[in-house]
Scaffold this motif. Structure first.
Motif, PDB file in Angstrom:
ATOM      1  N   GLU A  30       0.830  -1.214   0.000  1.00  0.00           N
ATOM      2  CA  GLU A  30       0.000   0.000   0.000  1.00  0.00           C
ATOM      3  C   GLU A  30       0.860   1.257   0.000  1.00  0.00           C
ATOM      4  OE1 GLU A  30      -0.716  -2.526   2.283  1.00  0.00           O
ATOM      5  OE2 GLU A  30      -2.376  -3.310   1.096  1.00  0.00           O
ATOM      6  N   THR A  31       1.935   1.236   0.778  1.00  0.00           N
ATOM      7  CA  THR A  31       2.843   2.384   0.824  1.00  0.00           C
ATOM      8  C   THR A  31       3.490   2.613  -0.534  1.00  0.00           C
ATOM      9  OG1 THR A  31       3.323   1.872   3.130  1.00  0.00           O
ATOM     10  CG2 THR A  31       4.832   3.371   2.030  1.00  0.00           C
ATOM     11  N   THR A  32       3.932   1.535  -1.148  1.00  0.00           N
ATOM     12  CA  THR A  32       4.559   1.636  -2.472  1.00  0.00           C
ATOM     13  C   THR A  32       3.548   2.128  -3.503  1.00  0.00           C
ATOM     14  OG1 THR A  32       6.059  -0.156  -1.878  1.00  0.00           O
ATOM     15  CG2 THR A  32       5.845   0.356  -4.220  1.00  0.00           C
ATOM     16  N   LEU A  33       2.338   1.582  -3.440  1.00  0.00           N
ATOM     17  CA  LEU A  33       1.290   2.020  -4.373  1.00  0.00           C
ATOM     18  C   LEU A  33       0.991   3.512  -4.180  1.00  0.00           C
ATOM     19  CD1 LEU A  33      -1.136  -1.034  -4.228  1.00  0.00           C
ATOM     20  CD2 LEU A  33       0.213  -0.282  -6.205  1.00  0.00           C
ATOM     21  N   ARG A  34       0.970   3.968  -2.941  1.00  0.00           N
ATOM     22  CA  ARG A  34       0.726   5.385  -2.657  1.00  0.00           C
ATOM     23  C   ARG A  34       1.837   6.250  -3.256  1.00  0.00           C
ATOM     24  NH1 ARG A  34       0.768   5.421   2.827  1.00  0.00           N
ATOM     25  NH2 ARG A  34      -0.809   3.823   2.769  1.00  0.00           N
ATOM     26  N   LYS A  35       3.092   5.802  -3.090  1.00  0.00           N
ATOM     27  CA  LYS A  35       4.223   6.557  -3.650  1.00  0.00           C
ATOM     28  C   LYS A  35       4.156   6.602  -5.174  1.00  0.00           C
ATOM     29  CE  LYS A  35       7.537   5.844   0.066  1.00  0.00           C
ATOM     30  NZ  LYS A  35       8.808   5.226   0.452  1.00  0.00           N
ATOM     31  N   PHE A  36       3.812   5.472  -5.777  1.00  0.00           N
ATOM     32  CA  PHE A  36       3.713   5.427  -7.238  1.00  0.00           C
ATOM     33  C   PHE A  36       2.574   6.319  -7.731  1.00  0.00           C
ATOM     34  CE2 PHE A  36       5.876   1.044  -8.099  1.00  0.00           C
ATOM     35  CZ  PHE A  36       7.080   1.570  -7.680  1.00  0.00           C
ATOM     36  N   THR A  37       1.455   6.310  -7.023  1.00  0.00           N
ATOM     37  CA  THR A  37       0.320   7.166  -7.399  1.00  0.00           C
ATOM     38  C   THR A  37       0.708   8.635  -7.281  1.00  0.00           C
ATOM     39  OG1 THR A  37      -1.218   5.461  -6.642  1.00  0.00           O
ATOM     40  CG2 THR A  37      -2.104   7.685  -6.898  1.00  0.00           C
ATOM     41  N   GLU A  38       1.480   8.956  -6.244  1.00  0.00           N
ATOM     42  CA  GLU A  38       1.961  10.328  -6.066  1.00  0.00           C
ATOM     43  C   GLU A  38       2.882  10.726  -7.218  1.00  0.00           C
ATOM     44  OE1 GLU A  38       5.015  12.399  -2.993  1.00  0.00           O
ATOM     45  OE2 GLU A  38       3.394  11.253  -2.069  1.00  0.00           O
ATOM     46  N   MET A  39       3.743   9.796  -7.643  1.00  0.00           N
ATOM     47  CA  MET A  39       4.635  10.084  -8.768  1.00  0.00           C
ATOM     48  C   MET A  39       3.838  10.340 -10.049  1.00  0.00           C
ATOM     49  SD  MET A  39       7.787   7.423  -8.136  1.00  0.00           S
ATOM     50  CE  MET A  39       8.739   7.924  -9.565  1.00  0.00           C
ATOM     51  N   ILE A  40       2.788   9.551 -10.275  1.00  0.00           N
ATOM     52  CA  ILE A  40       1.935   9.770 -11.456  1.00  0.00           C
ATOM     53  C   ILE A  40       1.311  11.158 -11.378  1.00  0.00           C
ATOM     54  CG2 ILE A  40      -0.274   9.134 -12.519  1.00  0.00           C
ATOM     55  CD1 ILE A  40       0.459   6.252 -12.229  1.00  0.00           C
ATOM     56  N   GLY A  41       0.861  11.543 -10.191  1.00  0.00           N
ATOM     57  CA  GLY A  41       0.269  12.872 -10.012  1.00  0.00           C
ATOM     58  C   GLY A  41       1.252  13.975 -10.375  1.00  0.00           C
ATOM     59  N   LYS A  42       2.510  13.795  -9.973  1.00  0.00           N
ATOM     60  CA  LYS A  42       3.533  14.796 -10.299  1.00  0.00           C
ATOM     61  C   LYS A  42       3.777  14.853 -11.803  1.00  0.00           C
ATOM     62  CE  LYS A  42       5.898  14.515  -5.856  1.00  0.00           C
ATOM     63  NZ  LYS A  42       7.114  14.081  -5.150  1.00  0.00           N
ATOM     64  N   LYS A  44       1.660  14.042 -14.139  1.00  0.00           N
ATOM     65  CA  LYS A  44       0.477  14.625 -14.787  1.00  0.00           C
ATOM     66  C   LYS A  44       0.428  16.139 -14.584  1.00  0.00           C
ATOM     67  CE  LYS A  44      -2.338  10.570 -15.228  1.00  0.00           C
ATOM     68  NZ  LYS A  44      -3.646   9.967 -15.139  1.00  0.00           N
ATOM     69  N   PHE A  45       0.892  16.606 -13.417  1.00  0.00           N
ATOM     70  CA  PHE A  45       0.961  18.048 -13.183  1.00  0.00           C
ATOM     71  C   PHE A  45       1.950  18.683 -14.159  1.00  0.00           C
ATOM     72  CE2 PHE A  45       2.947  21.752 -11.181  1.00  0.00           C
ATOM     73  CZ  PHE A  45       1.834  22.547 -10.992  1.00  0.00           C
ATOM     74  N   MET A  46       3.126  18.050 -14.311  1.00  0.00           N
ATOM     75  CA  MET A  46       4.126  18.559 -15.259  1.00  0.00           C
ATOM     76  C   MET A  46       3.559  18.538 -16.683  1.00  0.00           C
ATOM     77  SD  MET A  46       7.852  17.134 -14.111  1.00  0.00           S
ATOM     78  CE  MET A  46       7.471  15.642 -13.216  1.00  0.00           C
ATOM     79  N   GLU A  47       2.834  17.478 -17.021  1.00  0.00           N
ATOM     80  CA  GLU A  47       2.241  17.372 -18.351  1.00  0.00           C
ATOM     81  C   GLU A  47       1.254  18.512 -18.585  1.00  0.00           C
ATOM     82  OE1 GLU A  47       0.220  13.871 -21.016  1.00  0.00           O
ATOM     83  OE2 GLU A  47      -0.544  14.132 -18.981  1.00  0.00           O
ATOM     84  N   SER A  48       0.430  18.793 -17.594  1.00  0.00           N
ATOM     85  CA  SER A  48      -0.550  19.881 -17.708  1.00  0.00           C
ATOM     86  C   SER A  48       0.157  21.226 -17.894  1.00  0.00           C
ATOM     87  CB  SER A  48      -1.411  19.904 -16.448  1.00  0.00           C
ATOM     88  OG  SER A  48      -2.226  21.037 -16.421  1.00  0.00           O
ATOM     89  N   SER A  49       1.200  21.451 -17.129  1.00  0.00           N
ATOM     90  CA  SER A  49       1.973  22.689 -17.236  1.00  0.00           C
ATOM     91  C   SER A  49       2.601  22.811 -18.626  1.00  0.00           C
ATOM     92  CB  SER A  49       3.055  22.698 -16.159  1.00  0.00           C
ATOM     93  OG  SER A  49       3.920  23.786 -16.325  1.00  0.00           O
ATOM     94  N   HIS A  50       3.162  21.725 -19.128  1.00  0.00           N
ATOM     95  CA  HIS A  50       3.774  21.738 -20.462  1.00  0.00           C
ATOM     96  C   HIS A  50       2.729  21.968 -21.554  1.00  0.00           C
ATOM     97  CE1 HIS A  50       7.437  20.433 -18.567  1.00  0.00           C
ATOM     98  NE2 HIS A  50       8.059  20.353 -19.726  1.00  0.00           N
ATOM     99  N   PHE A 147       8.065  12.324 -23.404  1.00  0.00           N
ATOM    100  CA  PHE A 147       8.778  11.697 -22.296  1.00  0.00           C
ATOM    101  C   PHE A 147       7.836  11.511 -21.104  1.00  0.00           C
ATOM    102  CE2 PHE A 147      11.458  11.955 -18.479  1.00  0.00           C
ATOM    103  CZ  PHE A 147      12.376  10.954 -18.744  1.00  0.00           C
ATOM    104  N   LEU A 148       7.058  12.547 -20.776  1.00  0.00           N
ATOM    105  CA  LEU A 148       6.129  12.464 -19.646  1.00  0.00           C
ATOM    106  C   LEU A 148       5.067  11.395 -19.869  1.00  0.00           C
ATOM    107  CD1 LEU A 148       5.767  16.258 -18.854  1.00  0.00           C
ATOM    108  CD2 LEU A 148       6.633  14.504 -17.284  1.00  0.00           C
ATOM    109  N   ARG A 149       4.538  11.303 -21.091  1.00  0.00           N
ATOM    110  CA  ARG A 149       3.540  10.265 -21.384  1.00  0.00           C
ATOM    111  C   ARG A 149       4.138   8.873 -21.159  1.00  0.00           C
ATOM    112  NH1 ARG A 149       2.705  13.536 -26.032  1.00  0.00           N
ATOM    113  NH2 ARG A 149       1.118  15.055 -25.562  1.00  0.00           N
ATOM    114  N   ASN A 150       5.391   8.695 -21.575  1.00  0.00           N
ATOM    115  CA  ASN A 150       6.058   7.407 -21.360  1.00  0.00           C
ATOM    116  C   ASN A 150       6.247   7.121 -19.874  1.00  0.00           C
ATOM    117  OD1 ASN A 150       6.249   6.833 -24.092  1.00  0.00           O
ATOM    118  ND2 ASN A 150       8.275   7.742 -24.299  1.00  0.00           N
ATOM    119  N   GLN A 151       6.590   8.148 -19.092  1.00  0.00           N
ATOM    120  CA  GLN A 151       6.800   7.940 -17.658  1.00  0.00           C
ATOM    121  C   GLN A 151       5.483   7.615 -16.960  1.00  0.00           C
ATOM    122  OE1 GLN A 151      10.063   7.610 -17.218  1.00  0.00           O
ATOM    123  NE2 GLN A 151       9.953   8.324 -19.326  1.00  0.00           N
ATOM    124  N   ILE A 152       4.411   8.276 -17.380  1.00  0.00           N
ATOM    125  CA  ILE A 152       3.087   7.995 -16.800  1.00  0.00           C
ATOM    126  C   ILE A 152       2.693   6.553 -17.107  1.00  0.00           C
ATOM    127  CG2 ILE A 152       0.618   8.539 -16.985  1.00  0.00           C
ATOM    128  CD1 ILE A 152       1.529  11.524 -17.376  1.00  0.00           C
TER     129      ILE A 152
END
Length: 179
Positions: A30-42, A44-50, A147-152
């Protein structure tokens, strides 16, 4: 969880790929899943900004080209004796006709209600530099978006792998406890 410090040329970190799930589990899945979900959020935020920056540049580049074309036209008519007849935009849908004497200076809007006088050669140089910079920025943004799409996608796959691993571990524990 081991962290991969690779990044793209503009510093966007590369998402780690989970090959062996056990190596990425911190305390529990659960902790790992939470961290991964947080990374996706980051990401997606960068993607939106770009995407916002891309939209701004895609609107700015045609204006820069149009202005540069006009400066080049004025330069081509500098040695002429006849007046330059042109239409210029007053508003989004309103244009006016102007008669301009051949000139070696132009005024350019720099933004924030600032206009400066430049020689036509200075204006040409400035606009060419601004256009090249804007086109390079747009190219970088498009590259970053890919690059961001690939990371997501990588992080979504990671989440699925960790989740499936966790389900499998729970089933094994349940099976062992029932024996």
């Amino acid at each position: 969880m081991s962290v991969n410090l690779e990044s793209n040329p503009r510093g966007i970190p590369k998402a780690p790929f989970v090959d062996k799930v056990e190596e990425f589990i911190d305390e529990n899945a659960e902790t790992t899943l939470r961290k991964f979900t947080e990374m996706i959020g980051k990401y997606k935020f960068m993607e939106s900004s770009h995407l916002q920056r891309k939209k701004i540049l895609e609107g700015k580049i045609p204006d820069l080209r149009k202005t540069l074309d006009m400066v080049l036209y004025i330069i081509s008519k500098q040695d002429s004796e006849e007046d330059i007849i042109t239409n210029y935009e007053l508003n989004d849908t309103i244009y006016a006709t102007a008669k301009i004497k051949p000139t070696k200076t132009v005024y350019l809007w720099l933004g924030v209600n600032v206009m400066l006088e430049y020689t036509t050669d200075e204006a040409k140089t400035l606009l060419e530099e601004k256009l090249a910079t804007a086109e390079k920025s747009l190219s970088n943004i498009k590259e970053d978006l890919e690059f961001l799409r690939n990371q997501i996608t990588t992080m979504e796959v990671n989440i699925a792998r960790v989740y499936n691993w966790d389900v499998k571990q729970r089933r094994l524990k349940k099976k062992e406890s029932s024996i």
